[in-house]
Design an enzyme around this catalytic site. Structure first.
Site, PDB file in Angstrom:
ATOM      1  N   LYS A  48      58.454  86.771  77.602  1.00 29.28           N
ATOM      2  CA  LYS A  48      57.470  86.892  76.523  1.00 29.28           C
ATOM      3  C   LYS A  48      58.050  87.721  75.389  1.00 29.28           C
ATOM      4  O   LYS A  48      57.912  87.377  74.216  1.00 29.28           O
ATOM      5  CB  LYS A  48      56.169  87.529  77.054  1.00 29.28           C
ATOM      6  CG  LYS A  48      55.377  86.573  77.958  1.00 29.28           C
ATOM      7  CD  LYS A  48      54.221  87.244  78.669  1.00 29.28           C
ATOM      8  CE  LYS A  48      53.591  86.292  79.699  1.00 29.28           C
ATOM      9  NZ  LYS A  48      52.579  86.906  80.544  1.00 29.28           N
TER      10      LYS A  48
ATOM     11  N   GLN B 255      50.467  92.697  82.275  1.00 28.87           N
ATOM     12  CA  GLN B 255      50.910  91.646  83.188  1.00 28.87           C
ATOM     13  C   GLN B 255      50.230  91.773  84.559  1.00 28.87           C
ATOM     14  O   GLN B 255      50.228  92.844  85.164  1.00 28.87           O
ATOM     15  CB  GLN B 255      52.443  91.707  83.349  1.00 28.87           C
ATOM     16  CG  GLN B 255      53.033  90.609  84.200  1.00 28.87           C
ATOM     17  CD  GLN B 255      52.908  89.209  83.594  1.00 28.87           C
ATOM     18  OE1 GLN B 255      53.085  89.024  82.398  1.00 28.87           O
ATOM     19  NE2 GLN B 255      52.584  88.233  84.419  1.00 28.87           N
TER      20      GLN B 255
ATOM     21  N   ASP C 285      45.643  87.492  75.659  1.00 27.62           N
ATOM     22  CA  ASP C 285      45.685  86.696  76.888  1.00 27.62           C
ATOM     23  C   ASP C 285      44.374  85.922  77.064  1.00 27.62           C
ATOM     24  O   ASP C 285      44.286  85.017  77.892  1.00 27.62           O
ATOM     25  CB  ASP C 285      45.868  87.613  78.117  1.00 27.62           C
ATOM     26  CG  ASP C 285      47.255  87.482  78.721  1.00 27.62           C
ATOM     27  OD1 ASP C 285      47.945  86.491  78.418  1.00 27.62           O
ATOM     28  OD2 ASP C 285      47.631  88.378  79.509  1.00 27.62           O
TER      29      ASP C 285
END
Ligand code: NAD
Length: 293
Positions: free
Chosen positions: A52, A96, A119
């Site tokens: 990412k 994460q 997200d």
């Protein structure tokens, strides 16, 4: 049969984002800034997070990687989240998952400011999505919506059968595809582990979205001619012929189902590569204050 090439599409979208970022910077606008928090040393998570960060750099974003030991407490992590919420230069950030067992993931997700939740996991973003309001879509559903749109796949009036009801794939896809929108207007059937006679459902489907995590679950006898197949599953199966001893397969038996399909995504190289693209698109939107003003 048309193979939906997620790898190529992701490349195209990233190139488009890079052009937009360059123009935004040249016009004196903000450089998008994404932060990622990684707690612990799970090798898969390390790879995901680093990919990412690399993707951000390639399109001209600023990125910040915060790595913390697995022993980090929930309180410490919530303090990092609060700081990222406050930092005006950070347009969006991700924590994460999975987190170490002693940390409550829900508490962390809820602590992220919805306007920085690129997200798309916060209930506010989920609620806005359900109501058709501006929001950050969760990465995998956003990637699938991009695929359907960019391949000009007709969804309006079609019967879409979704396999799996997870919060990150199946459920949001059922919401998105039933919405009144350019990609949407489907009649949706959401199936799951308690569904009886799943084959009866899939055989009626114009579009199948498989997200259950069972290798090669969808076979040729379960689909009709001309079906559109989006295979989200990523499963390891033993393969002695490979150096690493396994290969990746989807939830759909590609060899069998592809000849009956009008469109189908391969695994790997289908939905997977699109998820990072979604994160970049959400962060770009955030840098322009497009969603929350
Ligand atoms: P999950 O693993 O959280 O849940 C599985 C879902 O499948 C549940 O809703 C369950 O009810 C349903 N299910 C289980 N057995 C079933 C059966 N026999 N018939 C019908 N439904 C059944 O789901 P997830 O997190 O969405 O992951 C699903 C798959 O997608 C996994 O292989 C995962 O690795 C993959 N995945 C891929 C991406 C990507 O970027 N390509 C992203 C997320 C998940």
């Amino acid at each position: 049969m048309i193979k939906i090439d997620g790898k190529e599409l992701a490349k195209t979208i990233k190139a488009e984002i890079a052009v937009e970022v360059a123009a935004q910077k040249a016009a004196g606008g903000k450089t998008p800034h994404l932060a990622a928090v990684l707690v612990g040393a799970d090798p898969a998570s390390q790879v995901y997070v680093r990919n990412k960060v690399i993707a951000c750099e390639k399109v001209g974003f600023t990125s910040t990687l915060i790595e913390k030991e697995a022993s980090t407490t929930e309180e410490e992590l919530l303090a990092i989240v609060a700081e990222l919420n406050r930092d005006e230069d950070i347009d969006g950030f991700i924590v994460q998952l999975p987190l170490p067992k002693h940390i409550n993931e829900e508490a962390v997700t809820l602590a992220i400011k919805p306007s920085k939740d690129v997200d798309g996991f916060h209930p506010i973003n989920f609620g806005r999505m359900a109501l058709g309001l501006p929001c950050y879509l969760p990465a995998t559903p956003f990637g699938i919506m991009q695929m359907l749109e960019r391949y000009n796949i007709e969804t309006s009036g079609k019967h879409c059968v979704i396999l799996g009801r997870s919060n990150i794939v199946g459920t949001p896809m059922s919401v998105l595809l039933s919405r009144k929108a350019k990609v949407g207007n489907c009649t949706v059937t959401l199936t799951h582990s308690r569904t009886q006679n799943i084959k009866e459902e899939t055989k009626r489907a114009d579009i199948i979205i498989a997200a259950i995590g069972i290798p090669n679950f969808v076979t040729a006898d379960m689909v009709k001619e001309g079906v559109v197949v989006i295979d989200v599953g990523i499963n390891r199966v033993d393969d002695a012929s490979r150096k690493r001893g396994y290969r990746l397969v989807g939830d759909v038996d590609y060899e069998q189902v592809a000849p009956k399909s009008s469109y189908i995504t391969p695994v790997p190289g289908g939905v997977g590569p699109m998820t990072i693209t979604s994160l970049l698109m959400n962060t770009l939107k955030s840098s322009r204050r497009e969603v929350y003003g």
